[in-house]
Motif scaffolding. Structure first.
Motif, short mmCIF file in Angstrom:
data_model
loop_
_atom_site.label_atom_id
_atom_site.label_comp_id
_atom_site.label_asym_id
_atom_site.label_seq_id
_atom_site.Cartn_x
_atom_site.Cartn_y
_atom_site.Cartn_z
N LEU A 1 0.83 -1.20 0.00
CA LEU A 1 0.00 0.00 0.00
C LEU A 1 0.87 1.24 0.00
CD1 LEU A 1 -2.74 1.42 0.25
CD2 LEU A 1 -2.57 1.13 2.74
N ASP A 2 1.89 1.26 0.82
CA ASP A 2 2.77 2.43 0.88
C ASP A 2 3.48 2.64 -0.45
OD1 ASP A 2 3.82 4.38 3.05
OD2 ASP A 2 5.64 3.77 1.98
N ALA A 3 3.91 1.54 -1.09
CA ALA A 3 4.61 1.65 -2.37
C ALA A 3 3.70 2.24 -3.45
CB ALA A 3 5.13 0.28 -2.80
N VAL A 4 2.44 1.80 -3.48
CA VAL A 4 1.50 2.31 -4.49
C VAL A 4 1.23 3.79 -4.26
CG1 VAL A 4 -0.86 2.17 -5.35
CG2 VAL A 4 0.44 0.08 -4.96
N LEU A 5 1.03 4.18 -3.01
CA LEU A 5 0.74 5.59 -2.71
C LEU A 5 1.93 6.47 -3.04
CD1 LEU A 5 -1.16 5.05 0.65
CD2 LEU A 5 -2.16 5.64 -1.58
N GLN A 6 3.13 6.00 -2.72
CA GLN A 6 4.34 6.77 -3.07
C GLN A 6 4.46 6.89 -4.59
OE1 GLN A 6 6.30 8.36 -1.07
NE2 GLN A 6 6.59 7.29 0.87
N HIS A 7 4.14 5.82 -5.29
CA HIS A 7 4.17 5.82 -6.76
C HIS A 7 3.21 6.87 -7.31
CE1 HIS A 7 4.35 4.07 -10.84
NE2 HIS A 7 3.05 4.28 -10.86
N LEU A 8 1.98 6.88 -6.81
CA LEU A 8 0.99 7.82 -7.32
C LEU A 8 1.37 9.27 -7.04
CD1 LEU A 8 -2.30 5.96 -6.34
CD2 LEU A 8 -1.59 6.59 -8.66
N GLN A 9 2.02 9.48 -5.92
CA GLN A 9 2.37 10.85 -5.55
C GLN A 9 3.62 11.35 -6.27
OE1 GLN A 9 0.39 12.71 -4.06
NE2 GLN A 9 1.25 14.02 -2.48
#
Length: 297
Positions: free
Chosen positions: A48-56
Motif C-alpha cells: 500500500l505504501d509503495a503504491v501511494l508513493q508511486h501515485l504521488q
C-alpha cells in the motif's frame, strides 16, 4: 479527456495483496486477497505504501486524477490479521520502556501510510462491500468519498480484542460524525450498518451490489477527472485546511491558495468547452520526484 496509459505496474514492485491499474486518468487499487478477507499483513502495508508513493511521486502516475480503492470477495477488509500480532517481529515488547517506545514508532509509521491516502494530490474514492473492520475503517476514513453496498458494515474492532484503535479512526471519525456516535462505536465495537452510515453522511450512497458500488465510484472519479487537476488539488487542500482551522484562518489560506494556482487559461478552457459541448483539455499535474531521489550531488 485524453486516454491515459492502461497500467503503471511496471514501475512498481510486484504486488500480491493488490491489483493496480491506471486507465482514462483513473487509478484503481483493488484489495486482492479475498481468501484472507484482505487482511492487513505487513506485506499489505508495504505494498500500500509503495503504491501511494508511486501515485504521488512517479512520472508514470502523472495522468492519474483520481484514485478508486475497491476490494474483492465477500468482505472489503478484515483489518489486521490476528496472526500478525503473534509474529515475533511485530508483537510489541511491553516489558520495558524501550520496547514500548518502539511500539510508538511503529504506530507512527503505520499512521503515516494511511495519512498518505488523505494527503494524496488527487481525490480518493472508496467502494466498500461486506465487512470494513478495524484498520480497514481507519483506511476508508482517509478517503474523500465512500460508496457502500447494502450488506456493508463498519466496526471499531480493536476494542473487541482488548485494545484502543490506534491508527486513525478515533482521530478522523470525530471530524466526520457526531461525537456521541463515535464514542458508542469505539466503546462497544458493534457493527454499524451501511444504511446508518449513510444517514450520518459517512457514505455517500448505498448500492445493491459490489459491482454497482464500484461503478458509482468509477463514475464519480471520471466526473472529477473532467476538471483541471490543479483546481481539484486546490479544492482538496482548502477543504482539509478548513476542517482543522477556523473560518477566518481558512479564508485567509484560500486567498493565498487561489492566488498561487489561478489560471486564466483553465477558466477560459472550461467555459469554452462547456459552450462547445466538448471535453476540456487540461495539463496533468503531480508525479514530482521525492527530494531524496533527485539525481544531483
Amino acid at each position: 479527456m485524453t486516454a491515459s496509459t492502461t497500467s503503471t505496474t511496471s514501475a512498481l514492485p510486484a504486488l500480491s495483496h493488490f491489483r493496480f491499474t491506471l486507465q482514462d486518468h483513473i487509478a484503481h487499487l483493488q484489495l486482492a486477497q479475498p481468501e484472507r478477507m484482505n487482511a492487513m499483513s505487513p506485506g499489505f502495508w508495504r505494498e500500500l505504501d509503495a503504491v501511494l508513493q508511486h501515485l504521488q511521486h512517479h512520472p508514470d502516475a502523472r495522468p492519474a486524477r483520481a484514485l478508486v480503492i475497491s476490494s474483492s470477495g465477500k468482505h472489503f477488509c478484515a483489518g489486521m490479521g490476528l496472526e500478525t500480532f503473534a509474529n515475533p517481529g511485530f508483537a510489541p515488547d511491553d516489558r520495558s520502556p524501550e520496547g514500548r517506545s518502539a511500539l510508538a514508532e511503529m504506530l507512527w509509521d503505520m499512521q503515516a501510510t494511511l495519512t498518505r491516502i488523505e494527503q494524496l494530490r488527487m481525490p480518493v474514492i472508496a467502494a466498500i462491500q461486506g465487512g470494513c473492520v478495524g484498520g480497514a475503517l481507519d483506511l476508508v476514513a482517509c478517503a474523500c468519498i465512500r460508496y457502500a453496498t447494502q450488506d456493508a458494515f463498519f466496526c471499531v474492532q480493536e476494542i473487541n480484542i482488548g485494545m484502543v484503535a490506534d491508527i486513525g479512526s478515533l482521530q478522523r471519525l470525530p471530524k466526520l460524525l457526531p461525537m456521541g456516535l463515535v464514542k458508542e462505536l469505539a466503546y462497544t465495537g458493534r457493527r454499524w450498518p451501511a444504511a446508518q452510515a449513510q444517514q450520518h453522511g459517512f457514505v455517500n450512497a448505498v448500492l445493491d451490489s459490489p459491482e454497482a458500488a464500484l461503478q458509482a465510484a468509477m463514475d464519480c472519479a471520471l466526473d472529477i477527472a473532467r476538471h483541471p487537476p490543479v483546481a481539484i488539488w486546490g479544492s482538496k487542500q482548502a477543504l482539509h485546511y478548513a476542517r482543522d482551522h477556523s473560518v477566518e484562518d481558512g479564508l485567509r489560506q484560500m486567498g493565498w491558495l487561489q492566488s498561487g494556482i489561478w489560471s486564466n487559461r483553465h477558466v477560459m478552457e472550461a467555459v469554452q468547452a462547456g459552450q462547445q459541448k466538448r471535453e476540456a483539455s487540461f495539463p496533468d499535474t503531480g508525479g514530482y520526484p521525492r527530494f531524496g531521489q533527485l539525481d544531483m550531488p
